[in-house]
Design an enzyme around this catalytic site. Structure first.
Site, PDB file in Angstrom:
ATOM      1  CG  ASP A  74      -0.455  -0.626   2.514  1.00  0.00           C
ATOM      2  OD1 ASP A  74       0.980  -0.582   2.689  1.00  0.00           O
ATOM      3  OD2 ASP A  74      -0.958  -0.765   3.420  1.00  0.00           O
ATOM      4  CG  ASP A  76       1.310   3.945   4.785  1.00  0.00           C
ATOM      5  OD1 ASP A  76       0.272   3.682   4.138  1.00  0.00           O
ATOM      6  OD2 ASP A  76       1.965   3.280   4.642  1.00  0.00           O
ATOM      7  CG  ASP A 158       9.982   0.580  11.988  1.00  0.00           C
ATOM      8  OD1 ASP A 158      10.238   1.438  10.851  1.00  0.00           O
ATOM      9  OD2 ASP A 158       9.607  -0.257  12.379  1.00  0.00           O
TER      10      ASP A 158
HETATM   11  P1  ATP Z   1       5.061  -3.735   5.384  1.00  0.00           P
HETATM   12  O1  ATP Z   1       3.652  -2.818   5.159  1.00  0.00           O
HETATM   13  O2  ATP Z   1       5.879  -4.792   3.851  1.00  0.00           O
HETATM   14  O3  ATP Z   1       4.542  -4.821   6.705  1.00  0.00           O
HETATM   15  P2  ATP Z   1       5.766  -1.301   6.267  1.00  0.00           P
HETATM   16  O4  ATP Z   1       6.895  -0.719   6.528  1.00  0.00           O
HETATM   17  O5  ATP Z   1       5.111  -0.773   5.320  1.00  0.00           O
HETATM   18  O6  ATP Z   1       6.079  -2.680   5.643  1.00  0.00           O
HETATM   19  P3  ATP Z   1       3.915  -0.991   8.178  1.00  0.00           P
HETATM   20  O7  ATP Z   1       3.491  -1.471   9.540  1.00  0.00           O
HETATM   21  O8  ATP Z   1       2.709  -0.571   6.840  1.00  0.00           O
HETATM   22  O9  ATP Z   1       4.950  -1.419   7.874  1.00  0.00           O
HETATM   23  O10 ATP Z   1       4.634   0.864   8.238  1.00  0.00           O
HETATM   24  C1  ATP Z   1       4.279   1.893   8.126  1.00  0.00           C
HETATM   25  C2  ATP Z   1       5.661   2.760   8.170  1.00  0.00           C
HETATM   26  O11 ATP Z   1       5.511   3.070   9.544  1.00  0.00           O
HETATM   27  C3  ATP Z   1       7.073   2.042   8.134  1.00  0.00           C
HETATM   28  O12 ATP Z   1       7.249   2.266   7.505  1.00  0.00           O
HETATM   29  C4  ATP Z   1       7.549   2.985   8.961  1.00  0.00           C
HETATM   30  O13 ATP Z   1       8.165   3.652   8.888  1.00  0.00           O
HETATM   31  C5  ATP Z   1       6.442   3.586  10.506  1.00  0.00           C
HETATM   32  N1  ATP Z   1       6.382   2.353  12.039  1.00  0.00           N
HETATM   33  C6  ATP Z   1       5.540   0.936  11.484  1.00  0.00           C
HETATM   34  N2  ATP Z   1       5.937   0.152  12.346  1.00  0.00           N
HETATM   35  C7  ATP Z   1       6.271   1.820  13.463  1.00  0.00           C
HETATM   36  C8  ATP Z   1       7.689   1.377  15.258  1.00  0.00           C
HETATM   37  N3  ATP Z   1       7.075   0.104  15.855  1.00  0.00           N
HETATM   38  N4  ATP Z   1       7.740   1.813  14.983  1.00  0.00           N
HETATM   39  C9  ATP Z   1       8.156   3.429  14.580  1.00  0.00           C
HETATM   40  N5  ATP Z   1       7.795   3.440  13.495  1.00  0.00           N
HETATM   41  C10 ATP Z   1       6.834   2.525  12.747  1.00  0.00           C
HETATM   42 MG    MG Z   2       3.270  -1.207   4.599  1.00  0.00          MG
END
Ligand code: ATP
Ligand code: MG
Length: 463
Positions: A74, A76, A158
């Site tokens: 997705d 963001d 993160d």
């Molecule tokens: P995926 O969607 O492939 O699982 P993602 O990195 O996009 O990986 P999401 O949970 O969609 O994971 O989170 C979107 C963004 O929000 C991350 O890329 C990161 O920048 C931030 N993020 C998510 N979880 C955390 C956390 N626990 N602490 C700090 N930042 C976070």
């Molecule tokens: Mg994501």
């Protein structure tokens, strides 16, 4: 340059209290990500916000995945506009979340999440990261809803690879924390002081394991170092959040590697009890390994995955153990199985581990297992008609593959379900006898097999 070399190779908490925050802007010709790789909805939103005078970028996982040549799940968007200001720009949008407010902007069937730059920690004059004041006694952040600058927004994320901003208008990538270099080096590095960042949110340890597997990256040494010691902090995370994260991990398409890595890092203390069992004991290990491998293959082939099916596999050997205990105490097979299922699920429920909505499917899959052994009379036809036949059949194949039951049974059902009606009749095991005699025979024909240290009672006429 020398500074960068030191940071990359000798990165230690005491040497690097917080990552460098010099903004680097990477042009399209260097990073190679064209705007047509971004979803039209995300482009519409960033350009709409920019035309209204705000700054707006695609951020996080999508930018990372595009740089790695992966398909983003997705997109963001982040902006300096407040949720109300975003809401005012897009007619089809709504503000969601009470604690941390985001805006969902809809275009056609697609919805994109738009958040306002956030800041929750900052570096003081001594170059120390100051903890957010809304934290519990372990340093876990309870509230995370303070707006901030773009740079602060990058720093509260993160991992460095998750903190890149892409501007579809200029096709530039904005990088405050050397995430671009880490992507090139395939290195997963936490932003700031590892110890503190895990204390703030212990789920980041699980994310490190999941993302390293998904992205085929190495976890940087300093980022990995405290993980084993801090594993107990996961016990303070609300069970529903833990459940969501574990589910993501199990359904990532890399469950087998992730579970092996969790085990290698000692990261199981306090995880879902179900997973603790899997990680700490050898109970049904072969079966679970096969189940995880099978799940990974299905995810990669973009087939549907039922979490209930997966939980049923993870708990199956607990059910078998309890079932055998009831059988040994003289219970009849079917009631013994039902009591075993209820016992196992009751433990999960008490620990708030698996939401109750999955109970029904797990029970159905388990309860159907003995029925695959009955291959005479009308019973195989009735089983075929069961709405959960497919899931129960797949489950039974795993039992065959793990050596728990004879592979011939799996082959038989594979042929039977696709055969013509007349052929099916010929396949039925002969010697249909009266119900009474069948029961008597079933009792005397019970075969006790040894599966690891578990005794499974099976009979070809079990109901
Ligand atoms: P995926 O969607 O492939 O699982 P993602 O990195 O996009 O990986 P999401 O949970 O969609 O994971 O989170 C979107 C963004 O929000 C991350 O890329 C990161 O920048 C931030 N993020 C998510 N979880 C955390 C956390 N626990 N602490 C700090 N930042 C976070
Ligand atoms: Mg994501």
């Amino acid at each position: 340059m020398i500074h960068k070399f030191f940071r990359r190779y000798f990165s230690q908490d005491f040497l690097v209290p917080s990552a460098s925050t010099e903004l680097r802007i990477i042009p399209r010709k260097q990073h190679g990500v064209a705007r047509n790789r971004i979803s039209p909805c995300a482009i519409k939103i960033t350009s709409g916000l920019q035309q209204a005078g705000y700054s707006a970028f695609v951020v996080g996982g999508a930018v990372r995945d595009l740089l790695l040549g992966l398909e983003p799940k997705d997109f963001d968007v982040v902006t300096n506009a407040t949720p109300e200001e975003v809401r005012a720009v897009f007619r089809r949008s709504r503000i969601i979340g009470r604690r941390f407010r985001l805006v969902h902007v809809m275009c056609g069937a697609e919805t994109v999440e738009v958040s306002t730059f956030r800041g929750n920690s900052f570096t003081n004059n001594n170059n120390e990261t100051v903890t957010h004041k809304h934290a519990d006694e372990h340093g876990r952040i309870l509230r995370d809803n303070v707006f901030g600058s773009q740079e602060e927004d990058a720093k509260r994320r993160d991992f460095t690879v998750n903190a890149l901003f892409y501007d579809p208008a200029s096709e530039e990538i904005w990088d405050y924390l050397d995430g671009y270099d880490d992507i090139q080096a395939k290195q997963l590095r936490i932003i700031g002081t590892p110890l503190q960042r895990y204390r703030e949110d212990p789920v980041r340890m699980l994310r490190a394991v999941r993302l390293a597997a998904k992205l085929d990256m190495q976890i940087d040494t300093a980022t990995a170092a405290p993980i084993g010691d801090l594993a107990p902090l996961l016990q303070n995370v609300p069970p529903s959040r833990l459940f969501d994260e574990i589910l993501k991990l199990l359904l990532s398409g890399h469950a087998q590697i992730c579970v092996a890595d969790l085990r290698a890092r000692g990261l199981y203390n306090g995880l879902l009890p179900m997973l603790d069992m899997v990680l700490t004991q050898s109970l049904g290990e072969h079966f679970i390994t096969l189940a995880l491998k099978n799940t990974d293959e299905r995810v990669r082939q973009e087939k549907t995955i039922s979490p209930g099916f997966l939980f049923a596999t993870l708990l199956w050997h607990e059910v078998l153990t309890a079932w055998n205990t009831y059988l040994a105490s003289g219970e009849k097979s079917t009631p013994a199985l039902h009591m075993a299922m209820s016992d196992v699920l009751a433990v999960q429920e008490k620990k708030l581990a698996i939401p109750r909505r999955y109970d029904a499917i797990m029970k159905e899959i388990w309860a159907m297992q003995p029925r695959f052994l009955g291959r005479a009379g009308r019973r195989p036809f009735r089983l075929l008609e069961h709405p959960r036949f497919r899931a129960a059949y797949d489950f039974m194949l795993l039992r065959c593959e793990s050596g728990e039951i004879d592979v011939e049974i799996g082959h038989w059902w594979g042929t039977f379900q696709h055969a013509k009606v007349s052929e099916r009749e010929n396949m039925l095991l002969k010697g249909e006898v009266s119900k009474k005699r069948r029961r008597r025979r079933a009792r005397s024909e019970i075969v006790t097999r040894n599966v690891g240290n578990i005794n499974t009672s099976v009979s070809d006429t079990a109901e």
